[in-house]
Design a protein around this motif. Structure first.
Motif, PDB file in Angstrom:
ATOM      1  N   GLY A 391      47.901  35.338  51.283  1.00 32.96           N
ATOM      2  CA  GLY A 391      47.877  34.102  50.495  1.00 32.96           C
ATOM      3  C   GLY A 391      47.996  34.340  49.006  1.00 32.96           C
ATOM      4  N   LEU A 392      48.744  35.349  48.596  1.00 29.72           N
ATOM      5  CA  LEU A 392      48.811  35.705  47.175  1.00 29.72           C
ATOM      6  C   LEU A 392      49.562  34.677  46.349  1.00 29.72           C
ATOM      7  CD1 LEU A 392      49.460  39.566  47.313  1.00 29.72           C
ATOM      8  CD2 LEU A 392      47.290  38.339  47.221  1.00 29.72           C
ATOM      9  N   PHE A 393      50.430  33.882  46.983  1.00 34.71           N
ATOM     10  CA  PHE A 393      51.154  32.846  46.249  1.00 34.71           C
ATOM     11  C   PHE A 393      50.349  31.551  46.152  1.00 34.71           C
ATOM     12  CE2 PHE A 393      55.002  35.056  48.245  1.00 34.71           C
ATOM     13  CZ  PHE A 393      55.157  35.910  47.166  1.00 34.71           C
ATOM     14  N   GLU A 394      49.256  31.480  46.910  1.00 31.60           N
ATOM     15  CA  GLU A 394      48.479  30.249  47.004  1.00 31.60           C
ATOM     16  C   GLU A 394      47.278  30.283  46.064  1.00 31.60           C
ATOM     17  OE1 GLU A 394      47.801  29.799  51.344  1.00 31.60           O
ATOM     18  OE2 GLU A 394      49.576  31.087  51.480  1.00 31.60           O
ATOM     19  N   ASN A 399      42.645  37.124  50.714  1.00 33.02           N
ATOM     20  CA  ASN A 399      42.096  38.456  50.478  1.00 33.02           C
ATOM     21  C   ASN A 399      42.569  38.963  49.126  1.00 33.02           C
ATOM     22  OD1 ASN A 399      40.582  40.720  50.974  1.00 33.02           O
ATOM     23  ND2 ASN A 399      41.948  41.607  52.492  1.00 33.02           N
ATOM     24  N   TRP A 400      41.826  39.929  48.591  1.00 33.88           N
ATOM     25  CA  TRP A 400      42.185  40.573  47.325  1.00 33.88           C
ATOM     26  C   TRP A 400      41.584  41.977  47.319  1.00 33.88           C
ATOM     27  CZ3 TRP A 400      45.639  39.222  43.720  1.00 33.88           C
ATOM     28  CH2 TRP A 400      45.669  39.972  42.549  1.00 33.88           C
ATOM     29  N   PHE A 401      42.336  42.951  46.810  1.00 35.44           N
ATOM     30  CA  PHE A 401      41.872  44.331  46.786  1.00 35.44           C
ATOM     31  C   PHE A 401      41.463  44.761  45.381  1.00 35.44           C
ATOM     32  CE2 PHE A 401      45.178  44.827  50.322  1.00 35.44           C
ATOM     33  CZ  PHE A 401      44.237  44.592  51.309  1.00 35.44           C
ATOM     34  N   GLU A 402      40.625  45.774  45.337  1.00 35.81           N
ATOM     35  CA  GLU A 402      40.312  46.411  44.062  1.00 35.81           C
ATOM     36  C   GLU A 402      41.549  47.139  43.547  1.00 35.81           C
ATOM     37  OE1 GLU A 402      37.492  46.129  42.382  1.00 35.81           O
ATOM     38  OE2 GLU A 402      36.690  44.818  43.964  1.00 35.81           O
ATOM     39  N   GLU A 414      50.325  45.513  37.178  1.00 37.44           N
ATOM     40  CA  GLU A 414      50.392  45.183  35.755  1.00 37.44           C
ATOM     41  C   GLU A 414      49.691  43.849  35.523  1.00 37.44           C
ATOM     42  OE1 GLU A 414      54.246  46.440  33.606  1.00 37.44           O
ATOM     43  OE2 GLU A 414      54.893  45.841  35.619  1.00 37.44           O
ATOM     44  N   ARG A 415      48.878  43.786  34.467  1.00 37.90           N
ATOM     45  CA  ARG A 415      48.148  42.564  34.145  1.00 37.90           C
ATOM     46  C   ARG A 415      48.737  41.895  32.903  1.00 37.90           C
ATOM     47  NH1 ARG A 415      43.744  45.188  36.621  1.00 37.90           N
ATOM     48  NH2 ARG A 415      42.591  43.764  38.000  1.00 37.90           N
ATOM     49  N   PHE A 416      48.692  40.538  32.908  1.00 34.04           N
ATOM     50  CA  PHE A 416      49.197  39.751  31.795  1.00 34.04           C
ATOM     51  C   PHE A 416      48.171  38.673  31.450  1.00 34.04           C
ATOM     52  CE2 PHE A 416      52.741  41.608  34.037  1.00 34.04           C
ATOM     53  CZ  PHE A 416      53.569  42.073  33.020  1.00 34.04           C
ATOM     54  N   GLU A 417      48.532  37.793  30.548  1.00 28.40           N
ATOM     55  CA  GLU A 417      47.606  36.739  30.134  1.00 28.40           C
ATOM     56  C   GLU A 417      47.304  35.780  31.286  1.00 28.40           C
ATOM     57  OE1 GLU A 417      49.320  34.789  26.804  1.00 28.40           O
ATOM     58  OE2 GLU A 417      48.961  36.455  25.413  1.00 28.40           O
ATOM     59  N   LYS A 418      46.167  35.122  31.179  1.00 28.66           N
ATOM     60  CA  LYS A 418      45.726  34.104  32.134  1.00 28.66           C
ATOM     61  C   LYS A 418      45.632  34.650  33.560  1.00 28.66           C
ATOM     62  CE  LYS A 418      47.553  30.299  29.361  1.00 28.66           C
ATOM     63  NZ  LYS A 418      48.452  29.111  29.325  1.00 28.66           N
ATOM     64  N   ARG A 419      45.185  35.911  33.664  1.00 32.52           N
ATOM     65  CA  ARG A 419      44.918  36.593  34.924  1.00 32.52           C
ATOM     66  C   ARG A 419      46.165  36.790  35.789  1.00 32.52           C
ATOM     67  NH1 ARG A 419      41.569  32.491  35.870  1.00 32.52           N
ATOM     68  NH2 ARG A 419      42.110  32.400  38.095  1.00 32.52           N
ATOM     69  N   GLU A 420      47.359  36.668  35.185  1.00 29.25           N
ATOM     70  CA  GLU A 420      48.583  36.908  35.947  1.00 29.25           C
ATOM     71  C   GLU A 420      48.720  38.398  36.243  1.00 29.25           C
ATOM     72  OE1 GLU A 420      53.392  36.592  35.323  1.00 29.25           O
ATOM     73  OE2 GLU A 420      52.163  34.893  34.661  1.00 29.25           O
ATOM     74  N   VAL A 421      49.056  38.698  37.495  1.00 25.02           N
ATOM     75  CA  VAL A 421      49.204  40.089  37.935  1.00 25.02           C
ATOM     76  C   VAL A 421      50.578  40.260  38.589  1.00 25.02           C
ATOM     77  CG1 VAL A 421      48.369  41.834  39.571  1.00 25.02           C
ATOM     78  CG2 VAL A 421      46.728  40.459  38.275  1.00 25.02           C
ATOM     79  N   HIS A 422      51.246  41.375  38.253  1.00 24.59           N
ATOM     80  CA  HIS A 422      52.501  41.731  38.896  1.00 24.59           C
ATOM     81  C   HIS A 422      52.274  42.974  39.745  1.00 24.59           C
ATOM     82  CE1 HIS A 422      55.126  39.644  35.585  1.00 24.59           C
ATOM     83  NE2 HIS A 422      54.222  38.842  36.122  1.00 24.59           N
ATOM     84  N   ILE A 586      55.655  41.089  43.192  1.00 23.16           N
ATOM     85  CA  ILE A 586      54.849  39.918  43.543  1.00 23.16           C
ATOM     86  C   ILE A 586      54.197  39.414  42.261  1.00 23.16           C
ATOM     87  CG2 ILE A 586      52.845  39.085  44.829  1.00 23.16           C
ATOM     88  CD1 ILE A 586      53.312  41.419  46.794  1.00 23.16           C
ATOM     89  N   LYS A 587      54.388  38.138  41.953  1.00 22.90           N
ATOM     90  CA  LYS A 587      53.678  37.533  40.820  1.00 22.90           C
ATOM     91  C   LYS A 587      52.573  36.656  41.388  1.00 22.90           C
ATOM     92  CE  LYS A 587      57.191  37.466  37.175  1.00 22.90           C
ATOM     93  NZ  LYS A 587      57.963  36.616  36.232  1.00 22.90           N
ATOM     94  N   THR A 588      51.357  36.929  40.977  1.00 25.35           N
ATOM     95  CA  THR A 588      50.219  36.196  41.513  1.00 25.35           C
ATOM     96  C   THR A 588      49.154  36.040  40.437  1.00 25.35           C
ATOM     97  OG1 THR A 588      48.589  36.142  43.320  1.00 25.35           O
ATOM     98  CG2 THR A 588      49.094  38.296  42.369  1.00 25.35           C
ATOM     99  N   ILE A 589      48.169  35.220  40.719  1.00 26.39           N
ATOM    100  CA  ILE A 589      47.042  35.018  39.803  1.00 26.39           C
ATOM    101  C   ILE A 589      45.818  35.681  40.415  1.00 26.39           C
ATOM    102  CG2 ILE A 589      45.575  33.349  38.620  1.00 26.39           C
ATOM    103  CD1 ILE A 589      48.484  33.366  37.662  1.00 26.39           C
ATOM    104  N   GLU A 590      45.212  36.596  39.674  1.00 24.73           N
ATOM    105  CA  GLU A 590      44.036  37.299  40.166  1.00 24.73           C
ATOM    106  C   GLU A 590      42.853  36.336  40.303  1.00 24.73           C
ATOM    107  OE1 GLU A 590      41.346  41.279  39.169  1.00 24.73           O
ATOM    108  OE2 GLU A 590      42.852  40.565  37.732  1.00 24.73           O
TER     109      GLU A 590
END
Length: 666
Positions: A391-394, A399-402, A414-422, A586-590
């Motif tokens: 559910g990384l797009f949702e 689930n989420w991993f360390e 890679e981390r970006f602003e507003k908790r965006e993760v690539h 994958i572009k997702t929000i942490e």
């Protein structure tokens, strides 16, 4: 060290500096596959001059013989080179490559090079100097495969470069990467050697190669190869003789005297039917038969306690080596038992996580080799399968991993602003030379009509002219009785409109040549196909369903289709896939820390639910909703049985019970 670099050169004063420079180069060029050897791996060839030389292997480059002894030893170096080439020719003859690649006089001038080491030598310049023309690259890789023991079926893959995308992938030359080669040939100091990897990283194949090495190294060794699943053990029993024949093992297999291949438990009547059966017989341990009250933990704990009571001067080892596949199916006490009864080594292989909702414990990551390069599935398909599975797009992640675990399973983060993760993955050899920018590896369609499936098959046939029926699998993801009527209609249409026969996998249990494979998800484990078509009514939110969806999408090594009837929530998945295709990530929000805590709680609850019977599952919900009347409970259970709600789908079950309880109460 990068997973593509392998050094099999014994360090000495003469070579340690250049080895160090190669290691530095490998770290700076992590996608450059590189091997350092002094003799062919897995073969019994020794050379006096080996301590004064290094042989450098890298795809798309000549085999470089590097002389460390100086010009004064040039004659000895040339003799070493000629002996090495002669032995390589013998290996080529042994594995029937010679009829395809020819004799050394035909290829050594174009495919090998000799260099004298100088202190100012640049590794980059050395490799650039000996880069192969495209015409010779495939032949060069075949020679490397012989030298590292990664033997390919030359009759199937051929020497000519394939023309079509399908044939390029199917006939790709398989070369073990550095981690795979390390597992087979490296001497590990610890008694238990463990390897973990994603599905599709070749773990079972590596155990077979390790088995071959162990079997040939000592004529008197006793080896037990075990696993949990009876079907897998039966498959291994059939596969090993074929593998030994293919690898030209001249020693006959001495079943049940030198080599045992069977499941972990076994039968009291047959000591050779399982490793537990054998140990009970060998150490005179009371055999515990299977029942609802016995488990692996029970029987292996009892066996270990019994063996530990044997006086040291009376103790005998049952085996020299034990190999274990599917590590995740066993408790820790089993590995302790195996280490106790094996004289030399225990080799263990298992999934890096059993499913996408398993979070690895720290102890599980403390293994000798981690394989995170999936060679079966296109990285774009693998990324999408992980993303839709978890559910990384949702907005609400399943689930989420360390960070360390994302890295462990092969992702760059890679981390970006507003908790965006690539999240991205490195390309792999099977696909790196293919122009696939205009060829999608993953396709979503909002239809499950039989005619739509037929059109997909026709398109695959027209795009890939060498495709055969057994190159395609159709997997129906939903667990409903109605799917079998759908399969009947689909099979009939394929036969009439395509002219292909259909193999119902849920009946045959195995693929069949020249038949398209149709099945539910229960008969696909361990299988792979160039093309996979997954069909489902809608994208469900249950953990079980998402894990099945992830697993089935990754059965392909060219292309996967996802066909969905109900397109609710599908748009966000399509957007995520478009990003993967365009930007290879994958572009997702942490999730926030609070959301991560909620994810963990849901996973813990899900794991507890797995141990419940369906009756207990429903009773827990009835208690929460304060439904105590047994007649009402029975009526609701009957109503649920007539729906197509997945068992243990808590959210939909609760919703239905709330909607009908008033009616049944009245």
């Amino acid at each position: 060290m990068t997973s593509l670099f392998y050094n099999h050169v014994k360090e000495n004063d003469l070579n340690k500096e250049i080895i160090s420079r190669f290691e530095t180069f490998a770290k700076e060029n992590p996608n450059q596959q590189l091997y350092l050897i002094t003799s062919p791996l897995g073969e019994k060839y020794d050379y006096d001059y080996a301590k004064n030389s290094i042989v450098i292997l890298s795809p798309k480059h000549k085999i470089i013989f590097l002389n460390l002894g100086g010009e004064e030893l040039q004659e000895d170096f040339n003799e070493y080179y000629n002996d090495f080439i002669e032995d390589l020719n013998s290996i080529s003859d042994k594995f029937e490559y010679k009829d395809h690649i020819g004799r050394p006089r035909e290829w050594k001038k174009n495919l090998t090079a000799r260099e004298n080491f100088i202190s100012t030598m640049s590794i980059q310049e050395l490799l650039e100097k000996h880069k192969l023309d495209e015409h010779y690259q495939r032949l060069g890789e075949l020679l490397i495969s012989l030298l590292i023991g990664s033997i390919n079926d030359i009759e199937k893959i051929g020497i000519e470069s394939p023309d079509t995308l399908l044939d390029k992938v199917k006939k790709n030359i398989i070369l073990f990467d550095g981690d795979q080669t390390r597992f087979i040939y490296k001497e590990f100091p610890n008694k238990t050697v463990s390897i973990q990897g994603l599905s599709g990283t070749g773990k079972t194949e590596l155990l077979l190669h390790k088995l071959k090495e162990l079997y040939l190294s000592d004529n008197n060794s006793k080896i037990f190869f075990t696993c949990h699943n009876i079907a897998l053990s039966n498959s291994l029993q059939e596969r090993i003789p074929h593998f030994f024949n293919f690898m030209k093992v001249e020693k006959q297999i001495e079943w049940d005297s030198r080599l045992w291949v069977n499941r972990a438990w076994g039968s009291a009547r047959d000591k050779n039917s399982g490793i537990y059966s054998y140990l009970c017989h060998f150490y005179n341990i009371p055999f515990l038969r299977w029942s609802a009250f016995t488990s692996y933990s029970t029987i292996f704990t009892q066996a270990l306690e019994h063996i530990n009571k044997i006086p040291e001067d009376e103790f005998e080892y049952a085996f020299d080596y034990i190999l274990i596949d599917e590590r995740q199916d066993f408790p820790d006490v089993f590995f302790a038992l195996c280490e106790k009864v094996a004289k030399r080594k225990v080799y263990i292989a298992g999934d890096i996580f059993q499913d996408i909702f398993e979070t690895a414990e720290k102890s599980e990551l403390n293994v000798d080799i981690i394989l995170n390069r999936c060679y079966r599935t296109d990285p774009r398909t693998l990324m999408f399968a992980h993303a839709i599975g978890m559910g990384l797009f949702e907005k609400k992640k399943l689930n989420w991993f360390e960070d360390s675990y994302w890295e462990t399973i092969g992702y760059k983060m890679e981390r970006f602003e507003k908790r965006e993760v690539h999240l991205s993955r490195e390309p792999i050899r099977r696909f790196e030379d293919l122009d696939v920018d205009d060829f999608p590896s993953m396709i979503i369609q909002k239809t499950t009509k039989v005619n739509s499936v037929i059109e997909i098959i026709k398109k695959i046939k027209s795009t890939h002219i060498t495709v055969e029926p057994h190159d395609i699998a159709i997997i129906i993801l939903d667990d409903k009785k109605s799917i079998y009527d759908y399969i009947d209609a689909l099979a009939n249409a394929i036969n009439k409109q395509i002219g292909w026969s259909v193999n119902r996998g849920y009946e045959s249990k195995n693929p069949q040549k020249d038949s398209l494979y149709i099945t539910n998800p229960n008969n696909v484990k361990g299988l792979e196909f160039p093309f996979v078509i997954c069909i489902t009514g809608n994208i469900q939110d249950t953990y079980k369903y998402r894990n099945i969806l992830y697993t089935m999408l990754t059965r392909s090594f060219i292309q996967s289709y996802l066909l969905v009837t109900d397109d609710k929530g599908l748009a966000i998945q399509e957007q995520g896939l478009a990003v993967i295709n365009k930007e290879r990530c994958i572009k997702t929000i942490e999730p926030t820390e609070k959301e991560k805590e909620s994810i963990v709680k849901r996973l813990i609850m899900m794991k507890k639910t797995e141990t419940l019977s369906y009756k207990d599952f429903l009773n827990n919900i009835f208690n929460e909703l304060k439904i105590t009347d047994n007649v009402v409970k029975s009526s609701i259970e009957d109503a649920l049985s007539k729906t197509e709600i997945d068992k243990f789908d808590r959210d939909r079950t609760v919703k239905l019970i709330k909607s009908v309880k008033g009616f049944y109460t009245k």
